[in-house]
Design a protein around this motif. Sequence first.
Motif, short mmCIF file in Angstrom:
data_model
loop_
_atom_site.label_atom_id
_atom_site.label_comp_id
_atom_site.label_asym_id
_atom_site.label_seq_id
_atom_site.Cartn_x
_atom_site.Cartn_y
_atom_site.Cartn_z
N SER A 244 -48.09 44.48 -49.68
CA SER A 244 -49.17 43.49 -49.59
C SER A 244 -49.02 42.40 -50.65
N ILE A 245 -47.93 41.63 -50.56
CA ILE A 245 -47.74 40.45 -51.40
C ILE A 245 -47.19 39.34 -50.52
N ARG A 246 -47.41 38.10 -50.95
CA ARG A 246 -47.06 36.95 -50.11
C ARG A 246 -45.57 36.91 -49.79
N GLN A 247 -44.70 37.20 -50.76
CA GLN A 247 -43.26 37.12 -50.52
C GLN A 247 -42.82 38.06 -49.40
N ALA A 248 -43.38 39.28 -49.39
CA ALA A 248 -43.00 40.24 -48.35
C ALA A 248 -43.54 39.83 -47.00
N GLU A 249 -44.76 39.29 -46.96
CA GLU A 249 -45.36 38.88 -45.69
C GLU A 249 -44.61 37.69 -45.09
N VAL A 250 -44.25 36.72 -45.93
CA VAL A 250 -43.50 35.57 -45.44
C VAL A 250 -42.11 36.00 -44.99
N GLY A 251 -41.48 36.90 -45.74
CA GLY A 251 -40.16 37.38 -45.36
C GLY A 251 -40.17 38.13 -44.04
N SER A 252 -41.26 38.84 -43.74
CA SER A 252 -41.33 39.59 -42.47
C SER A 252 -41.34 38.64 -41.27
N THR A 253 -41.78 37.39 -41.47
CA THR A 253 -41.78 36.43 -40.37
C THR A 253 -40.35 36.17 -39.89
N LYS A 254 -39.42 36.03 -40.82
CA LYS A 254 -38.02 35.82 -40.44
C LYS A 254 -37.49 37.04 -39.69
N THR A 255 -37.84 38.23 -40.17
CA THR A 255 -37.40 39.46 -39.51
C THR A 255 -37.91 39.53 -38.09
N MET A 256 -39.19 39.21 -37.88
CA MET A 256 -39.78 39.32 -36.55
C MET A 256 -39.23 38.25 -35.61
N LEU A 257 -39.06 37.03 -36.09
CA LEU A 257 -38.52 35.97 -35.24
C LEU A 257 -37.09 36.27 -34.81
N ASP A 258 -36.28 36.79 -35.74
CA ASP A 258 -34.91 37.16 -35.39
C ASP A 258 -34.89 38.31 -34.40
N ARG A 259 -35.81 39.26 -34.57
CA ARG A 259 -35.82 40.43 -33.69
C ARG A 259 -36.24 40.09 -32.27
N VAL A 260 -37.27 39.24 -32.10
CA VAL A 260 -37.70 38.90 -30.74
C VAL A 260 -36.65 38.04 -30.03
N LYS A 261 -35.87 37.30 -30.82
CA LYS A 261 -34.79 36.54 -30.20
C LYS A 261 -33.68 37.46 -29.72
N ASP A 262 -33.38 38.50 -30.52
CA ASP A 262 -32.33 39.44 -30.13
C ASP A 262 -32.77 40.33 -28.97
N ARG A 263 -34.02 40.80 -28.99
CA ARG A 263 -34.48 41.77 -27.99
C ARG A 263 -34.90 41.10 -26.68
N PHE A 264 -35.59 39.96 -26.77
CA PHE A 264 -36.16 39.35 -25.57
C PHE A 264 -35.66 37.94 -25.29
N GLY A 265 -34.81 37.41 -26.15
CA GLY A 265 -34.31 36.06 -25.95
C GLY A 265 -35.36 34.99 -26.14
N LEU A 266 -36.38 35.26 -26.96
CA LEU A 266 -37.48 34.32 -27.18
C LEU A 266 -37.20 33.48 -28.42
N HIS A 267 -37.30 32.18 -28.27
CA HIS A 267 -37.13 31.24 -29.38
C HIS A 267 -38.25 30.21 -29.28
N PRO A 268 -39.31 30.37 -30.09
CA PRO A 268 -40.48 29.49 -29.93
C PRO A 268 -40.18 28.04 -30.29
N GLU A 269 -40.90 27.15 -29.61
CA GLU A 269 -40.79 25.73 -29.92
C GLU A 269 -41.53 25.40 -31.20
N ARG A 270 -42.63 26.14 -31.47
CA ARG A 270 -43.39 25.92 -32.69
C ARG A 270 -43.90 27.24 -33.24
N LEU A 271 -44.11 27.28 -34.55
CA LEU A 271 -44.71 28.44 -35.20
C LEU A 271 -45.96 27.99 -35.93
#
Length: 461
Positions: A244-271
Amino acid sequence: MMGPRQEAQPALFYEFSLEDHVPQDHLLRSIDRFVNLSRIRGHLAEFYSHTGRPSVDPELLIRMLLVGYCFGIRSERRLCEEVHLNLAYRWFCRLDLSDRVPDHSTFSKNRHGRFRESELLRHLFEVIVARCIAEGLFSGQRMAVDASLIEADANKQNSTPKEEWDAERIDPVDAPRAVREYLDTLDQAAFGAASEVRPKFTSHSDPASQWTAARKGPAFFSYSDNYLIDTDHGVIVDVEATRSIRQAEVGSTKTMLDRVKDRFGLHPERLIADTAYGTGPMLGWLVERKITPHIPVFDKSGRSDGTWTRADFEWDAENDQYICPEGHELKQFRRNYSDPNRGPTDKGTARYRVLKEVCQACPSKAKCCPNADARKITREEHEDARQVARDISKTDQYVISMRLRKKVEMLFAHLKRILGLGRLRLRGPSGANDEFLLASTAQNLRKLAKILPAPQQTRNA
């Protein structure tokens, strides 16, 4: 006239059908249409022995867990009692009236073993996300991210101040499961490696949890539940447990975006996100990947004394300089060689300065730098990406995005108030991850059931 006393009349034979006693508009009827667990046995096959006594059907355990999280039944012991008594729960779990409900200890045995080893709960979550995609519940173009604090199963009375805590003195052999998981995550970006700052207190029972007072109230131990959602219908696309710190929460965004692109081929136009995600490195990462950041810039360059801020100076990218409101140039270098003391710093920033004699003769010096000989401006490494975010914040689409961002907050409110996940029951990073995955799976199933309810069937007279 008072009727006769009602007394139970035992009968030798009963004709009873669970199907007839579950209401047509019951939530579980709509959810059941989207729960296909046929591939679970194949997913777990290598984690079962080929000999010995047959185990409890894993599909039954998953269905019972889904019932618990969909209806806010937090205790597995109570869940077994509810499934035993509730006809609708029995129907959803494929249990007949005479079938025995598994013991509550079966859940712990499977969760700590084959469920985590096979990442079954992650697999289950992604199966439901794939079903949401198939049903057309989101486009994958606009996504939002946020985090919420969930209280850990730990308290201050059983903790140690940071001055006395030494992880190297812990013996992993005799340590509890949650402590061993803490030792394994010391080098992970989502936990131990997220920040060099040591927490004020460390829990003995769950040392990976973070001592925090982020809610502006009494401090407590917690984990962060991070959601990445599609804003079309508020479907949760990915979930991640972090410190529960900002650095870990912001870093998890990169992890989740990379994972949904690998698993489902999703690449959002905006975040879409709040100011905590508007740091220079995060905005630069998004712009580099062609994701438009609808995020307020995390900027500390503002001044409270009424003097000109960095935003009042015009950036001239072609000549690598700033122009002050009086038209003077602030340059990084004024010679043909680089002065290391005036070049980029170790923090990835560059300094721009105006000539001292020019600043001293300027009529607006009192508005610019009343307490300095000359004005200086620093420019960060990702300032171009920050400017992109600033320009977006002036558009009408940005206003719409800020309204859509509230869908994430609504999901967290639903998680805590309806599903009852205000405090974790399981300990350790794996326990937090298990609970977050099951809760988000339940939320997506309830969303499917709400948008696409089961068709009503008329009963024959």
